[in-house]
Design an enzyme around this catalytic site. Structure first.
Site, PDB file in Angstrom:
ATOM      1  N   GLU A 187      49.541  44.939  29.339  1.00 39.52           N
ATOM      2  CA  GLU A 187      48.919  44.212  28.227  1.00 39.52           C
ATOM      3  C   GLU A 187      47.411  44.472  28.174  1.00 39.52           C
ATOM      4  O   GLU A 187      46.710  44.372  29.165  1.00 39.52           O
ATOM      5  CB  GLU A 187      49.131  42.695  28.357  1.00 39.52           C
ATOM      6  N   ASP A 253      36.643  36.689  40.945  1.00 37.42           N
ATOM      7  CA  ASP A 253      35.502  36.555  40.041  1.00 37.42           C
ATOM      8  C   ASP A 253      34.428  35.721  40.731  1.00 37.42           C
ATOM      9  O   ASP A 253      34.715  34.624  41.205  1.00 37.42           O
ATOM     10  CB  ASP A 253      35.970  35.861  38.749  1.00 37.42           C
ATOM     11  N   ILE A 254      33.244  36.262  40.802  1.00 39.99           N
ATOM     12  CA  ILE A 254      32.107  35.518  41.361  1.00 39.99           C
ATOM     13  C   ILE A 254      31.022  35.486  40.295  1.00 39.99           C
ATOM     14  O   ILE A 254      30.675  36.531  39.737  1.00 39.99           O
ATOM     15  CB  ILE A 254      31.561  36.186  42.634  1.00 39.99           C
ATOM     16  N   ASP A 255      30.509  34.298  40.024  1.00 41.76           N
ATOM     17  CA  ASP A 255      29.558  34.148  38.937  1.00 41.76           C
ATOM     18  C   ASP A 255      28.372  33.325  39.439  1.00 41.76           C
ATOM     19  O   ASP A 255      28.559  32.272  40.051  1.00 41.76           O
ATOM     20  CB  ASP A 255      30.261  33.422  37.780  1.00 41.76           C
ATOM     21  N   CYS A 265      15.499  30.269  41.758  1.00 39.58           N
ATOM     22  CA  CYS A 265      14.736  31.266  41.001  1.00 39.58           C
ATOM     23  C   CYS A 265      15.149  31.307  39.527  1.00 39.58           C
ATOM     24  O   CYS A 265      14.321  31.546  38.657  1.00 39.58           O
ATOM     25  CB  CYS A 265      14.911  32.644  41.631  1.00 39.58           C
ATOM     26  N   CYS A 275      18.414  36.144  43.314  1.00 40.27           N
ATOM     27  CA  CYS A 275      19.683  35.414  43.336  1.00 40.27           C
ATOM     28  C   CYS A 275      20.883  36.365  43.331  1.00 40.27           C
ATOM     29  O   CYS A 275      21.980  35.961  43.708  1.00 40.27           O
ATOM     30  CB  CYS A 275      19.781  34.368  42.228  1.00 40.27           C
ATOM     31  N   GLY A 305      28.356  42.543  33.914  1.00 41.74           N
ATOM     32  CA  GLY A 305      27.501  42.812  32.755  1.00 41.74           C
ATOM     33  C   GLY A 305      26.341  41.852  32.616  1.00 41.74           C
ATOM     34  O   GLY A 305      25.373  42.125  31.919  1.00 41.74           O
ATOM     35  N   HIS A 310      33.341  41.205  39.520  1.00 41.81           N
ATOM     36  CA  HIS A 310      34.791  41.064  39.609  1.00 41.81           C
ATOM     37  C   HIS A 310      35.311  42.024  40.669  1.00 41.81           C
ATOM     38  O   HIS A 310      34.807  43.130  40.791  1.00 41.81           O
ATOM     39  CB  HIS A 310      35.465  41.442  38.285  1.00 41.81           C
ATOM     40  N   LEU A 465      44.137  37.495  32.425  1.00 39.41           N
ATOM     41  CA  LEU A 465      43.482  38.709  31.918  1.00 39.41           C
ATOM     42  C   LEU A 465      42.046  38.768  32.419  1.00 39.41           C
ATOM     43  O   LEU A 465      41.403  37.740  32.615  1.00 39.41           O
ATOM     44  CB  LEU A 465      43.482  38.684  30.392  1.00 39.41           C
TER      45      LEU A 465
HETATM   46 ZN    ZN Z   1      17.158  34.620  40.252  1.00 38.93          ZN
END
Ligand code: ZN
Length: 572
Positions: A187, A253-255, A265, A275, A305, A310, A465
């Site tokens: 998919e 996923d790390i954000d 900061c 960071c 991005g 990921h 997804l």
């Molecule tokens: Zn920063």
């Protein structure tokens, strides 16, 4: 258009949303969540007994053959790209897929199934910042001009037409140079320029995918699972259970927004080198655990991005994991829940699990420079109270001694405050001072300020997804490039990642190298003329290694099947 509203909430959405497939989708979700959550600490041995050490035997011939095969096709493809006039590519729809104006309404979903990344319109609309909000972006004026251009359909068209690595994306998902159901039943989901979300797209070949992307010009596209049947045929199947997800890479996923309570900061969508170190630490810990504890080999990390990364674990055995096993692995790795919960996040049992002992060893190396010095997280009085609250609750004397000491030196930096804990504890006159509980608390604090904060919803479900590598982030214009964690994790600079606009300039600025006597003129693909080259070459080598393993496993199984029959014969 600005990504400021999720499709579901947008009143002026130009395409009406009809949720004919809602029930089917909910059924699939319900089905996938009925299993019990297993013991989090012991998923590995029986369930994920991964890598066959025999599979590491090198066969140079295979690699060379794959490389040659892959090169031949990519060169043909590169030429094809150059020769395809824009107008033709833009208007001609492949016969297998639906023309843009004839998109069936039931194909359009008002529910975003992929809530892994709130950089984009999703159900987490409340958390999202408009991409064009000026305080989130560089103040450089040329950057702002670039950002306007990033959503320009012609810029995107040029990118997809001349730079996107279609062939390698195909090989990556297909696990072989010739088309199989691994690709054909996979998919894809498109987020269109009007924010409509088009699910259950599938393609027999990379060229058909490419043509549909050029036709629809999605602002991004996502990759879902391989299904038991072609996703486009799902409604023609008599039995709805005949259509179910079969396999997908295990994803993480790390954000950085999950670090907002400890990074000083930046906040929200903005990031900097300081960071980004949290992401670097997280990648080290998760990558090491996936390799050492679960035996996975083919792990690709991709910059999202803007402010995160990921992981795609591509080993065949990872792709075959069911939801229960995915949840078990996610639970194993999840020590700290991200988000804005207040108070202590870490309270670990002793003795520490070996995974945590090892993680602590990795993270300790970053704590001093990347947390205490770079973030200075406890400088203000409010902040220092956070630190004091994390010390053992039975050591009130220590806490008040520290508070008094810091009251007389406002703005004392965090490095000194951290050192003060031991100094003051040593001079403590308290009887039966519990050094062990203080040491444990300090370890917990190090982990609280360094341990990966995962959005584990992304990891738990086979049918989740995730944004494709190499798509362009519509807010920053940056390409979602893979990160070579073995060679250059520390050196990866998210702010130095090429933007779609800079890449197109690079193609224009490229000068043909002079041809020396006796040399043939080499064809140079457009991506080779740009700073995308290193990233695509890395992706290509990753894909080749994966395909080589898949082929060897296949050959080995075939041999075993043949040899196995003979073996049984011997027993008679
Ligand atoms: Zn920063």
């Amino acid at each position: 258009m600005p990504h400021s509203e999720s499709p579901a909430e947008s009143d002026d959405s130009p395409i009406p949303m009809i949720d004919v497939d809602q029930q089917q989708q909910e059924d699939a979700v319900a089905e996938s969540t009925t299993a019990d959550v297993p013991e989090p600490q012991e998923p590995a041995d029986e369930d994920v007994d991964m890598v066959d050490s025999n599979a590491t035997t090198h066969t140079h011939a295979t690699t060379q053959a794959l490389e040659a095969e892959s090169r031949a096709v990519s060169q043909a493809e590169a030429q094809d790209h150059q020769e395809t006039p824009v107008s033709e590519a833009a208007t001609s729809a492949p016969s297998e897929s639906k023309p843009a104006t004839g998109v069936k309404l039931e194909e359009l979903f008002d529910e975003m199934d992929s809530d892994e990344d709130d950089e984009f319109p999703t159900t987490k609309a409340a958390k999202r910042e408009p991409a064009s909000s000026p305080d989130l972006l560089s103040s450089q004026s040329d950057m702002e001009i670039d950002l306007h251009e990033a959503s320009d359909p012609e810029v995107m068209r040029t990118f997809y037409q001349r730079l996107f690595p279609w062939r390698y994306l195909f090989q990556w998902l297909n696990h072989s140079p010739t088309p199989t159901n691994d690709f054909g039943h996979r998919e894809f989901a498109f987020t269109l320029q009007n924010d409509a979300y088009l699910r259950y797209q599938s393609f027999a070949t990379s060229d058909l995918l490419r043509k549909d992307v050029l036709r629809l010009m999605p602002s991004r596209f996502e990759i879902g699972p391989v299904y038991t049947a072609n996703p486009r045929d799902r409604k023609t199947l008599r039995n709805s259970s005949a259509f179910r997800p079969l396999s997908k890479e295990l994803c993480f996923d790390i954000d950085l927004t999950d670090y907002d309570d400890i990074r000083t900061c930046c906040a929200k969508a903005s990031i900097c080198q300081k960071c980004w170190q949290f992401i670097t630490m997280a990648i080290k810990v998760v990558d090491t655990a996936l390799r050492e504890d679960f035996g996975f080999k083919h792990i690709m990390w991709v910059y999202s991005g803007r402010r995160g990364a990921h992981a795609w674990v591509c080993d065949k055995k990872a792709r075959a994991l069911d939801d229960q096993k995915r949840r078990a692995i996610a639970g194993y790795l999840e020590v700290i829940r991200g988000g804005a919960q207040s108070g202590k996040k870490v309270n670990l049992r002793r003795p520490l699990h070996p995974h945590l002992v090892r993680s602590l060893d990795i993270l300790k190396q970053h704590f001093q420079a990347d947390v205490l010095e770079a973030q200075d997280p406890w400088r203000t009085e409010d902040q220092q109270e956070k630190l004091l609250a994390l010390l053992p609750s039975d050591q009130k004397q220590l806490v008040s001694a520290l508070r008094n000491k810091w009251a007389s030196s406002p703005d004392r930096p965090s490095t000194l405050k951290w050192a003060d804990i031991d100094t003051v504890a040593k001079t403590s006159t308290a009887k039966n001072f519990d050094t062990k509980s203080l040491l444990d608390a300090k370890q917990d604090i190090v982990l609280e300020y360094t341990y990966p904060r995962l959005d584990i919803e992304v990891s738990k479900k086979l049918n989740h997804l995730l944004k494709s590598p190499f798509v362009v982030h519509p807010g920053t214009g940056r390409v979602c490039v893979p990160i070579d964690v073995k060679r250059n994790l520390e050196g990866f600079d998210p702010l130095g990642v090429p933007t779609v606009q800079s890449l197109i300039r690079e193609i224009d600025e490229w000068k043909k190298p002079e041809i020396k006597n006796g040399e043939d003129e080499k064809h140079t693909a457009d991506w080779e003329k740009t700073s995308l080259k290193g990233y695509i070459e890395f992706f290509r080598s990753f894909v080749l290694a994966l395909m080589k393993d898949e082929r060897e496993v296949k050959v080995k199984r075939e041999r075993e099947e043949e040899g196995g029959g003979g073996g049984e014969g011997m027993e008679f």
